[in-house]
Scaffold this motif. Structure first.
Motif, PDB file in Angstrom:
ATOM      1  N   TRP A  72      20.889  24.112  47.426  1.00 43.98           N
ATOM      2  CA  TRP A  72      20.390  24.687  48.682  1.00 43.98           C
ATOM      3  C   TRP A  72      20.217  23.595  49.728  1.00 43.98           C
ATOM      4  O   TRP A  72      20.605  23.764  50.894  1.00 43.98           O
ATOM      5  CB  TRP A  72      19.064  25.409  48.470  1.00 43.98           C
ATOM      6  CG  TRP A  72      19.125  26.555  47.520  1.00 43.98           C
ATOM      7  CD1 TRP A  72      18.397  26.696  46.370  1.00 43.98           C
ATOM      8  CD2 TRP A  72      19.930  27.753  47.614  1.00 43.98           C
ATOM      9  NE1 TRP A  72      18.709  27.884  45.747  1.00 43.98           N
ATOM     10  CE2 TRP A  72      19.642  28.544  46.492  1.00 43.98           C
ATOM     11  CE3 TRP A  72      20.879  28.201  48.526  1.00 43.98           C
ATOM     12  CZ2 TRP A  72      20.264  29.780  46.265  1.00 43.98           C
ATOM     13  CZ3 TRP A  72      21.502  29.422  48.297  1.00 43.98           C
ATOM     14  CH2 TRP A  72      21.185  30.195  47.183  1.00 43.98           C
ATOM     15  N   SER A  73      19.633  22.485  49.321  1.00 41.71           N
ATOM     16  CA  SER A  73      19.417  21.365  50.231  1.00 41.71           C
ATOM     17  C   SER A  73      20.753  20.783  50.700  1.00 41.71           C
ATOM     18  O   SER A  73      20.917  20.429  51.875  1.00 41.71           O
ATOM     19  CB  SER A  73      18.578  20.298  49.524  1.00 41.71           C
ATOM     20  OG  SER A  73      18.443  19.159  50.308  1.00 41.71           O
ATOM     21  N   GLU A  76      22.137  23.135  53.375  1.00 40.70           N
ATOM     22  CA  GLU A  76      21.425  23.007  54.652  1.00 40.70           C
ATOM     23  C   GLU A  76      21.986  21.849  55.478  1.00 40.70           C
ATOM     24  O   GLU A  76      22.256  22.007  56.664  1.00 40.70           O
ATOM     25  CB  GLU A  76      19.925  22.785  54.415  1.00 40.70           C
ATOM     26  CG  GLU A  76      19.191  23.976  53.870  1.00 40.70           C
ATOM     27  CD  GLU A  76      19.082  25.130  54.857  1.00 40.70           C
ATOM     28  OE1 GLU A  76      19.077  24.894  56.076  1.00 40.70           O
ATOM     29  OE2 GLU A  76      19.008  26.271  54.386  1.00 40.70           O
ATOM     30  N   GLU A  77      22.143  20.711  54.837  1.00 39.96           N
ATOM     31  CA  GLU A  77      22.615  19.542  55.576  1.00 39.96           C
ATOM     32  C   GLU A  77      24.126  19.592  55.818  1.00 39.96           C
ATOM     33  O   GLU A  77      24.607  19.223  56.885  1.00 39.96           O
ATOM     34  CB  GLU A  77      22.247  18.257  54.838  1.00 39.96           C
ATOM     35  CG  GLU A  77      22.450  17.045  55.714  1.00 39.96           C
ATOM     36  CD  GLU A  77      21.664  15.836  55.261  1.00 39.96           C
ATOM     37  OE1 GLU A  77      22.061  14.733  55.667  1.00 39.96           O
ATOM     38  OE2 GLU A  77      20.671  15.981  54.528  1.00 39.96           O
ATOM     39  N   GLU A  80      25.457  21.475  58.823  1.00 36.96           N
ATOM     40  CA  GLU A  80      25.175  20.868  60.123  1.00 36.96           C
ATOM     41  C   GLU A  80      26.288  19.925  60.576  1.00 36.96           C
ATOM     42  O   GLU A  80      26.278  19.459  61.714  1.00 36.96           O
ATOM     43  CB  GLU A  80      23.839  20.123  60.081  1.00 36.96           C
ATOM     44  CG  GLU A  80      22.646  21.045  59.957  1.00 36.96           C
ATOM     45  CD  GLU A  80      21.329  20.295  59.931  1.00 36.96           C
ATOM     46  OE1 GLU A  80      21.305  19.089  60.267  1.00 36.96           O
ATOM     47  OE2 GLU A  80      20.318  20.911  59.571  1.00 36.96           O
ATOM     48  N   TYR A 109      24.558  31.569  54.246  1.00 36.22           N
ATOM     49  CA  TYR A 109      25.312  30.362  54.567  1.00 36.22           C
ATOM     50  C   TYR A 109      26.748  30.739  54.910  1.00 36.22           C
ATOM     51  O   TYR A 109      27.430  31.398  54.128  1.00 36.22           O
ATOM     52  CB  TYR A 109      25.276  29.388  53.381  1.00 36.22           C
ATOM     53  CG  TYR A 109      23.881  28.904  53.091  1.00 36.22           C
ATOM     54  CD1 TYR A 109      23.375  27.784  53.736  1.00 36.22           C
ATOM     55  CD2 TYR A 109      23.054  29.592  52.201  1.00 36.22           C
ATOM     56  CE1 TYR A 109      22.079  27.344  53.487  1.00 36.22           C
ATOM     57  CE2 TYR A 109      21.763  29.169  51.950  1.00 36.22           C
ATOM     58  CZ  TYR A 109      21.283  28.043  52.594  1.00 36.22           C
ATOM     59  OH  TYR A 109      20.004  27.621  52.351  1.00 36.22           O
TER      60      TYR A 109
END
Length: 133
Positions: A72-73, A76-77, A80, A109
């Motif tokens: 998940w982390s 997220e990055e 971007e 996502y």
């Protein structure tokens, strides 16, 4: 020649990674298979490819439960990063958790195309090839 130029496995389970790589090779899935054993290592490696102006893999198989930086982390990055560098990528979450909540969360996502319950099978690979051909 593989269906995809390259793909990437991000998973801390070495047995899963080795067996998945074998299935991918037998299905002529990709010419190049990258492997990272964790989310942070993968993020660092993929950003390194971008710095070297190397196209990122077409497909990423991403585990969710990993030490240091979980899936998940990573997502997220990773999402971007510049759209023109990652927009072509199809991410498939590969997890041993059969969790409706996780499956629903994955839909948030933009790069995640599907949630595959481990193990990665020949049939799952064939479906990915069919959808993307």
């Amino acid at each position: 020649m593989g269906v995809f130029n390259s793909c990437c496995i991000i998973d801390d389970d070495e047995f899963f990674s080795i067996s998945s790589k074998s299935i991918l090779q037998h299905q002529n899935f990709s010419d190049n298979i990258l492997y990272y054993s964790g989310g942070q290592e993968a993020l660092d490696g993929l950003i390194g490819l971008l710095v070297e102006n190397i196209t990122l893999p077409d497909v990423i198989f991403l585990d969710l439960n990993m030490p240091n930086r979980d899936g998940w982390s990573f997502l997220e990055e990773f999402e971007e990063l510049p759209e023109d560098k990652i927009g072509h990528i199809h991410i498939y979450i590969t997890s041993s958790f059969i969790s409706p909540a996780y499956m629903e969360k994955a839909k948030n996502y933009k790069l995640v195309k599907d949630y595959i319950v481990k193990p990665l099978t020949k049939e799952a690979i064939k479906r990915i090839i069919e959808v993307n051909s």
